[in-house]
Design an enzyme around this catalytic site. Structure first.
Site, short mmCIF file in Angstrom:
data_model
loop_
_atom_site.label_atom_id
_atom_site.label_comp_id
_atom_site.label_asym_id
_atom_site.label_seq_id
_atom_site.Cartn_x
_atom_site.Cartn_y
_atom_site.Cartn_z
CG HIS A 189 -11.56 -6.59 -2.84
ND1 HIS A 189 -10.52 -7.40 -3.21
CD2 HIS A 189 -11.24 -6.09 -1.60
CE1 HIS A 189 -9.59 -7.40 -2.26
NE2 HIS A 189 -10.01 -6.61 -1.28
NE ARG A 228 -10.25 0.26 8.49
CZ ARG A 228 -9.86 -0.78 7.75
NH1 ARG A 228 -10.42 -1.96 7.95
NH2 ARG A 228 -8.92 -0.64 6.85
CB CYS A 273 -9.86 -2.81 0.66
SG CYS A 273 -9.53 -4.50 1.24
CB VAL A 285 -0.98 -0.02 1.20
CG1 VAL A 285 -1.79 1.28 1.24
CG2 VAL A 285 -1.92 -1.21 1.10
CD GLN A 309 -12.38 -9.38 0.75
OE1 GLN A 309 -13.39 -9.37 1.43
NE2 GLN A 309 -11.21 -9.00 1.24
#
Length: 358
Positions: free
Chosen positions: A250, A117, A157, A15, A183
Site C-alpha cells: 500500500h 477496533r 492495513c 491472511v 492500495q
C-alpha cells in the site's frame, strides 16, 4: 523464551495463509490448531484450501493437519492452545460474537479483523507506537469475567503506510493531514487471477476504508483512562482510498500542516531515530530500522521496496515542502506483512514478552 501453542482461525484465507508462512519456523509460536468454516472442517488443510495465494509453497508441516470448525470446535481449540490468531471472512457482528466467545473460553485472541477496533477496552496496537494501550486488557477481562481470555487487535492495513511516518512528527503539532492511499489487491483478498477487473484499471472506492483511515489513527494516539481508550481529538485527517493494480504493498501520498513547522532535516532525523518497544526488546519479527527513507525521486516503489526488512519496515520518500500544506511525502508498507499477518505476529510477540499469555 517460553514456547506457546497457537491456533489460526480463518487459516484457509489469504491472511491465514500468510500467518502460516510466518509461523512455519517461528522461534516462540508453535501452530497446533487450524480452524475455518464448517465447509472446510474435517478436511486436511491442503484439501480445504481452495486456492493457495502465496508465492512461497504451502508449508508441508501444515498440509496434512485436520482443519477444525471455528465455531463447533471452539472448546477443543481453546483447551489446546495458549492463544489464537483470527482472520476470518464473516459479517462484522458475527466476528464480534466469535471473538468474544473465544475470549470467554479463556482463549486470548490476536485479531486481524476490524470488528473490535472501536470497542473502547480492546487495544488496537501498532507495537512501535502505542504499546502502552495493552494495559486496558485488565479492564476488558474484568468486563468479560475472564481470568485469561481477552481480545487485542491490529489496525487497518493502510494505516501502516502513513501513521508511523506522522507519529514521530506529533511533537511539532500536526494541525491537519490529507492522505490518499493506493492500495494493493491483496488487501481485498484478491490476486490478478481472481480480480481481472483491476488490470489496466484504477477503482476509486474501497468500502469503509476512508472512515477507518480517518478515525483509527485517533484511537491509536488516544489515552487509556478509567479502563477505556479515549481517542485523541486531533489532528484532523482527511483520506481517500483507491484500489490499484498492484499485488502487494500500500502506497500513501501524504500532506501535512504543522503548528510549529519543522525543517526537512528535523523530519528526516525524527524518522531515522524513531523506534519502539519491539526494537528495544529485539522481538523476532521486529525490523531493526523501523522507517527507511529513500533519497531517490522514484522511490519507494511497491515492487522494489515492499519487502524491506522482511516486509516489516515502513518506507518513505519524496519529502518536500508544499505550497498549501507545509510538507508532502510518500509512504509505503507491505499490506499483508506489516499491515496484516506480520503486524499481528509482532503484536503477539509483544504480548508474549509482557506475559499476557501466561
Amino acid at each position: 523464551m517460553k514456547k506457546y501453542n497457537v491456533g489460526v482461525i480463518g487459516a484457509t484465507g489469504m491472511v491465514g495463509q500468510r500467518f502460516l508462512l510466518l509461523l512455519e519456523n517461528h522461534p516462540w509460536f508453535n501452530v497446533t490448531c487450524l480452524a475455518a468454516s464448517s465447509s472446510s472442517a474435517g478436511k486436511n488443510y491442503k484439501d480445504a484450501v481452495k486456492r493457495w495465494h502465496m508465492a512461497a509453497a504451502m508449508p508441508e508441516k501444515f498440509a496434512d493437519m485436520t482443519v477444525l470448525d471455528a465455531k463447533e470446535d471452539m472448546l477443543k481449540i481453546a483447551a489446546e492452545v495458549d492463544f489464537c490468531f483470527c482472520a476470518v471472512n464473516m459479517k462484522k457482528e458475527e466476528i464480534k460474537e466469535l471473538e468474544y466467545a473465544y475470549a470467554k473460553c479463556e482463549c486470548p485472541i490476536v485479531s486481524n479483523n476490524s470488528a473490535h477496533r472501536f470497542t473502547p477496552d480492546v487495544p488496537m496496537v501498532i507495537p512501535e507506537i502505542n504499546s502502552d494501550h495493552l494495559q486496558v486488557i485488565e479492564a476488558q477481562k474484568k468486563r468479560l469475567g475472564t481470568k485469561h481470555g481477552f481480545i487485542a487487535v491490529k489496525s487497518n492495513c493502510s494505516l501502516q503506510s502513513y501513521v508511523p511516518l506522522l507519529h514521530p512528527l506529533l511533537k511539532y503539532g500536526i494541525k491537519s493531514a490529507f492522505v490518499t492511499t493506493y492500495q494493493a489487491i491483496s488487501g481485498a483478498g484478491k490476486t490478478f487471477e481472481t480480480m481481472p477487473e483491476i488490470i489496466d484499471n484504477v477503482i476509486p472506492y474501497i468500502g469503509g476504508e476512508e472512515e477507518k483511515s480517518e478515525k483509527e489513527p485517533l484511537k491509536i494516539w488516544g489515552k487509556v483512562k478509567d479502563g477505556e481508550i479515549v481517542p485523541a481529538t486531533t489532528p484532523a485527517i482527511s483520506a481517500q482510498c483507491i484500489r490499484v493494480p498492484v499485488s502487494d504493498g500500500h502506497t500513501a501520498a501524504c500532506f501535512v500542516k504543522f503548528e510549529n513547522k519543522p525543517s526537512k532535516e528535523d523530519i528526516l532525523k525524527a524518522w531515522a531515530k524513531f523506534s519502539g518497544e519491539p526494537q528495544e526488546l529485539d522481538l523476532p519479527s521486529a525490523p531493526k530500522q523501523f522507517i527507511h527513507y529513500f533519497e531517490e525521486d522514484n522511490r519507494p516503489q511497491a515492487k522494489l521496496d515492499r519487502n524491506t526488512e522482511n516486509g516489516m519496515a515502513v518506507c518513505a520518500g519524496r519529502l518536500r515542502e508544499d505550497n498549501i500544506f507545509d510538507y508532502k511525502f510518500v509512504g509505503l508498507s507491505h499490506n499483508t506483512l506489516r499491515g496484516a499477518a506480520g503486524g499481528a505476529v509482532l503484536l503477539a510477540e509483544l504480548l508474549a514478552e509482557k506475559g499476557y499469555f501466561d
